[in-house]
Design a protein around this motif. Sequence first.
Motif, PDB file in Angstrom:
ATOM      1  N   GLY A 133     -48.453   4.400 -12.938  1.00 30.95           N
ATOM      2  CA  GLY A 133     -48.151   3.047 -12.494  1.00 30.95           C
ATOM      3  C   GLY A 133     -46.672   2.717 -12.426  1.00 30.95           C
ATOM      4  N   LEU A 134     -45.808   3.676 -12.729  1.00 32.80           N
ATOM      5  CA  LEU A 134     -44.363   3.468 -12.586  1.00 32.80           C
ATOM      6  C   LEU A 134     -43.986   3.840 -11.152  1.00 32.80           C
ATOM      7  CD1 LEU A 134     -43.227   4.917 -16.028  1.00 32.80           C
ATOM      8  CD2 LEU A 134     -43.494   2.509 -15.381  1.00 32.80           C
ATOM      9  N   TYR A 135     -44.323   2.947 -10.261  1.00 29.92           N
ATOM     10  CA  TYR A 135     -44.286   3.269  -8.841  1.00 29.92           C
ATOM     11  C   TYR A 135     -42.880   3.551  -8.320  1.00 29.92           C
ATOM     12  CZ  TYR A 135     -49.015   1.346  -9.063  1.00 29.92           C
ATOM     13  OH  TYR A 135     -50.320   1.105  -9.389  1.00 29.92           O
ATOM     14  N   TYR A 136     -41.928   2.730  -8.714  1.00 29.46           N
ATOM     15  CA  TYR A 136     -40.576   2.943  -8.191  1.00 29.46           C
ATOM     16  C   TYR A 136     -40.056   4.322  -8.597  1.00 29.46           C
ATOM     17  CZ  TYR A 136     -35.589   2.777  -7.484  1.00 29.46           C
ATOM     18  OH  TYR A 136     -34.316   3.089  -7.092  1.00 29.46           O
ATOM     19  N   LYS A 137     -40.215   4.647  -9.855  1.00 23.41           N
ATOM     20  CA  LYS A 137     -39.747   5.945 -10.348  1.00 23.41           C
ATOM     21  C   LYS A 137     -40.378   7.083  -9.552  1.00 23.41           C
ATOM     22  CE  LYS A 137     -39.981   8.921 -14.448  1.00 23.41           C
ATOM     23  NZ  LYS A 137     -40.472   9.024 -15.848  1.00 23.41           N
ATOM     24  N   PHE A 257     -43.243  -1.837 -17.176  1.00 23.98           N
ATOM     25  CA  PHE A 257     -43.696  -2.054 -15.809  1.00 23.98           C
ATOM     26  C   PHE A 257     -42.814  -3.072 -15.090  1.00 23.98           C
ATOM     27  CE2 PHE A 257     -48.105  -0.626 -17.209  1.00 23.98           C
ATOM     28  CZ  PHE A 257     -48.062   0.549 -16.487  1.00 23.98           C
ATOM     29  N   PHE A 258     -42.415  -4.137 -15.787  1.00 25.38           N
ATOM     30  CA  PHE A 258     -41.621  -5.183 -15.148  1.00 25.38           C
ATOM     31  C   PHE A 258     -40.284  -4.645 -14.654  1.00 25.38           C
ATOM     32  CE2 PHE A 258     -43.418  -9.470 -16.802  1.00 25.38           C
ATOM     33  CZ  PHE A 258     -44.667  -9.100 -16.341  1.00 25.38           C
ATOM     34  N   ASP A 259     -39.679  -3.758 -15.410  1.00 20.41           N
ATOM     35  CA  ASP A 259     -38.419  -3.158 -14.972  1.00 20.41           C
ATOM     36  C   ASP A 259     -38.633  -2.366 -13.685  1.00 20.41           C
ATOM     37  OD1 ASP A 259     -35.579  -2.405 -15.483  1.00 20.41           O
ATOM     38  OD2 ASP A 259     -36.443  -0.399 -15.643  1.00 20.41           O
ATOM     39  N   LEU A 264     -38.794  -1.931  -7.349  1.00 21.96           N
ATOM     40  CA  LEU A 264     -39.741  -1.820  -6.238  1.00 21.96           C
ATOM     41  C   LEU A 264     -39.541  -2.973  -5.260  1.00 21.96           C
ATOM     42  CD1 LEU A 264     -42.089   0.105  -5.465  1.00 21.96           C
ATOM     43  CD2 LEU A 264     -43.643  -1.493  -6.595  1.00 21.96           C
ATOM     44  N   ASP A 265     -39.336  -4.169  -5.801  1.00 22.89           N
ATOM     45  CA  ASP A 265     -39.059  -5.339  -4.960  1.00 22.89           C
ATOM     46  C   ASP A 265     -37.790  -5.138  -4.136  1.00 22.89           C
ATOM     47  OD1 ASP A 265     -41.247  -6.808  -5.768  1.00 22.89           O
ATOM     48  OD2 ASP A 265     -40.186  -7.859  -7.355  1.00 22.89           O
ATOM     49  N   ALA A 266     -36.732  -4.695  -4.810  1.00 21.21           N
ATOM     50  CA  ALA A 266     -35.421  -4.629  -4.173  1.00 21.21           C
ATOM     51  C   ALA A 266     -35.306  -3.479  -3.176  1.00 21.21           C
ATOM     52  CB  ALA A 266     -34.336  -4.504  -5.244  1.00 21.21           C
ATOM     53  N   ASP A 267     -35.767  -2.301  -3.565  1.00 21.59           N
ATOM     54  CA  ASP A 267     -35.534  -1.109  -2.745  1.00 21.59           C
ATOM     55  C   ASP A 267     -36.627  -0.846  -1.712  1.00 21.59           C
ATOM     56  OD1 ASP A 267     -33.427  -0.931  -4.457  1.00 21.59           O
ATOM     57  OD2 ASP A 267     -33.787   1.134  -5.082  1.00 21.59           O
ATOM     58  N   PHE A 268     -37.842  -1.306  -1.995  1.00 20.32           N
ATOM     59  CA  PHE A 268     -38.953  -1.038  -1.079  1.00 20.32           C
ATOM     60  C   PHE A 268     -39.476  -2.304  -0.402  1.00 20.32           C
ATOM     61  CE2 PHE A 268     -38.905   2.774  -3.631  1.00 20.32           C
ATOM     62  CZ  PHE A 268     -39.309   3.777  -2.764  1.00 20.32           C
ATOM     63  N   MET A 269     -38.882  -3.446  -0.753  1.00 13.07           N
ATOM     64  CA  MET A 269     -39.313  -4.725  -0.179  1.00 13.07           C
ATOM     65  C   MET A 269     -40.819  -4.915  -0.351  1.00 13.07           C
ATOM     66  SD  MET A 269     -36.420  -5.841   0.769  1.00 13.07           S
ATOM     67  CE  MET A 269     -36.844  -7.279   1.734  1.00 13.07           C
ATOM     68  N   PHE A 270     -41.299  -4.537  -1.525  1.00 12.12           N
ATOM     69  CA  PHE A 270     -42.726  -4.639  -1.833  1.00 12.12           C
ATOM     70  C   PHE A 270     -42.915  -5.805  -2.790  1.00 12.12           C
ATOM     71  CE2 PHE A 270     -46.711  -3.664  -3.923  1.00 12.12           C
ATOM     72  CZ  PHE A 270     -47.494  -3.105  -2.914  1.00 12.12           C
ATOM     73  N   ASP A 271     -43.725  -6.767  -2.405  1.00 14.11           N
ATOM     74  CA  ASP A 271     -43.902  -7.987  -3.193  1.00 14.11           C
ATOM     75  C   ASP A 271     -44.786  -7.715  -4.413  1.00 14.11           C
ATOM     76  OD1 ASP A 271     -44.159 -10.523  -4.183  1.00 14.11           O
ATOM     77  OD2 ASP A 271     -45.343 -11.306  -2.505  1.00 14.11           O
ATOM     78  N   ARG A 276     -47.024 -10.004 -11.894  1.00 16.72           N
ATOM     79  CA  ARG A 276     -46.114 -10.340 -12.986  1.00 16.72           C
ATOM     80  C   ARG A 276     -46.685 -11.288 -14.036  1.00 16.72           C
ATOM     81  NH1 ARG A 276     -40.702  -9.022 -12.102  1.00 16.72           N
ATOM     82  NH2 ARG A 276     -40.349  -7.933 -10.129  1.00 16.72           N
ATOM     83  N   THR A 277     -47.923 -11.668 -13.923  1.00 19.25           N
ATOM     84  CA  THR A 277     -48.534 -12.556 -14.910  1.00 19.25           C
ATOM     85  C   THR A 277     -48.994 -11.750 -16.112  1.00 19.25           C
ATOM     86  OG1 THR A 277     -49.298 -14.022 -13.158  1.00 19.25           O
ATOM     87  CG2 THR A 277     -50.327 -14.259 -15.325  1.00 19.25           C
ATOM     88  N   GLN A 278     -48.425 -12.044 -17.269  1.00 14.58           N
ATOM     89  CA  GLN A 278     -48.832 -11.361 -18.487  1.00 14.58           C
ATOM     90  C   GLN A 278     -50.132 -11.972 -19.000  1.00 14.58           C
ATOM     91  OE1 GLN A 278     -45.965 -10.222 -21.418  1.00 14.58           O
ATOM     92  NE2 GLN A 278     -44.280 -10.999 -20.191  1.00 14.58           N
ATOM     93  N   PRO A 279     -50.902 -11.211 -19.775  1.00 14.73           N
ATOM     94  CA  PRO A 279     -52.160 -11.750 -20.292  1.00 14.73           C
ATOM     95  C   PRO A 279     -51.920 -12.884 -21.269  1.00 14.73           C
ATOM     96  CG  PRO A 279     -51.641  -9.657 -21.336  1.00 14.73           C
ATOM     97  CD  PRO A 279     -50.640  -9.845 -20.234  1.00 14.73           C
ATOM     98  N   ASP A 280     -52.821 -13.853 -21.263  1.00 11.88           N
ATOM     99  CA  ASP A 280     -52.784 -14.936 -22.242  1.00 11.88           C
ATOM    100  C   ASP A 280     -53.223 -14.350 -23.580  1.00 11.88           C
ATOM    101  OD1 ASP A 280     -53.484 -17.050 -23.950  1.00 11.88           O
ATOM    102  OD2 ASP A 280     -53.820 -18.385 -22.251  1.00 11.88           O
ATOM    103  N   THR A 281     -52.261 -14.142 -24.478  1.00 10.20           N
ATOM    104  CA  THR A 281     -52.572 -13.417 -25.707  1.00 10.20           C
ATOM    105  C   THR A 281     -53.522 -14.190 -26.607  1.00 10.20           C
ATOM    106  OG1 THR A 281     -50.560 -14.311 -26.709  1.00 10.20           O
ATOM    107  CG2 THR A 281     -50.417 -12.140 -25.710  1.00 10.20           C
ATOM    108  N   THR A 282     -53.478 -15.526 -26.546  1.00 12.82           N
ATOM    109  CA  THR A 282     -54.381 -16.312 -27.385  1.00 12.82           C
ATOM    110  C   THR A 282     -55.825 -16.105 -26.944  1.00 12.82           C
ATOM    111  OG1 THR A 282     -52.683 -17.983 -27.724  1.00 12.82           O
ATOM    112  CG2 THR A 282     -54.951 -18.618 -28.200  1.00 12.82           C
ATOM    113  N   VAL A 283     -56.048 -16.264 -25.628  1.00 14.41           N
ATOM    114  CA  VAL A 283     -57.393 -16.072 -25.094  1.00 14.41           C
ATOM    115  C   VAL A 283     -57.841 -14.639 -25.288  1.00 14.41           C
ATOM    116  CG1 VAL A 283     -58.783 -16.099 -22.995  1.00 14.41           C
ATOM    117  CG2 VAL A 283     -57.135 -17.932 -23.422  1.00 14.41           C
TER     118      VAL A 283
END
Length: 291
Positions: A133-137, A257-259, A264-271, A276-283
């Motif tokens: 899942g480290l797509y840019y790398k 992953f966020f890094d 990926l956004d900058a170099d591949f113009m991939f949205d 980017r939504t992290q899991p709700d840790t409480t739920v």
Amino acid sequence: MKPEYIFIGPHKSGTTWIDNYLRNRGDVYLPQAMKETFFFDKQYHKGWDWYSSLYGERAPQHKICVEVAPSLLDKPEAAKRVAEDLPNVTVIGTLRNPIDRAIAHYFHYLKGGEPDWGFRKMAENHPAMVSNGLYYKNLNMWVELLGRDQVKLLNYHDLNTSPDGYVRKICDVLDLPYQKPEDDVLFARINEDGDPKFRLLARAARRGARSLRMSGMHWLVNAVRQPMVRRVVYGKPPDDTKRERLRHEAREFYEEFFDDFSHLDADFMFDTSEWRTQPDTTVATQQAATA
């Protein structure tokens, strides 16, 4: 025979669905009796004559030659072989939310008889669960070898939200005329996750299938993968509670992953905004406690 396009994955990102669609078109030259040959990463020693034999005879209606090979994305040696042997090839990444993909990969290992260790330990035992899942790398490695113009991207999210639109994008990338898939292809659920009823049997089945593929007995693997046989070994798909527990456990990998997302956004113009939504840790914690 040399492929003009290779879908390089990663695993659990809709590549079997893509292979199924391309086979049903009738105008795409693909390996016979199998999706993935594993030539560039595991079978290269067998040589090009062996690889070519897997495709059979090319028919007049075959417009392009393709392999769907999701094991290649993060394999440096395989990437070098592809670049050396197929300098004009176009490789296509099929990108999926990396946490969702990693969780699907978790269930893939579970389906193969691995213990239900939890996300961290499974990732320690199977690093590809995260590294895929480290797509840019991984994609940057292919760009350095082939050039940016020969590396194309598809978004797995489109397959779920607009299957017909996804098909059109596949056709555009492959420079093929649009061909609407039959409904049984368009809405097919392929390689669904399953929690095995008998873990030892599932493990033996996975090892046996691997040995059969390496021996060229793909027809036998396909025979035992029929729905009736699979129902004997595997139970129902995992429930949402287990998925949410794993999503919570995966939170420690989000920073990594966020890094990767930023590049990926900058170099591949991939949205990547929807990823980017992290899991709700409480739920998630509450759900994990009741799992």
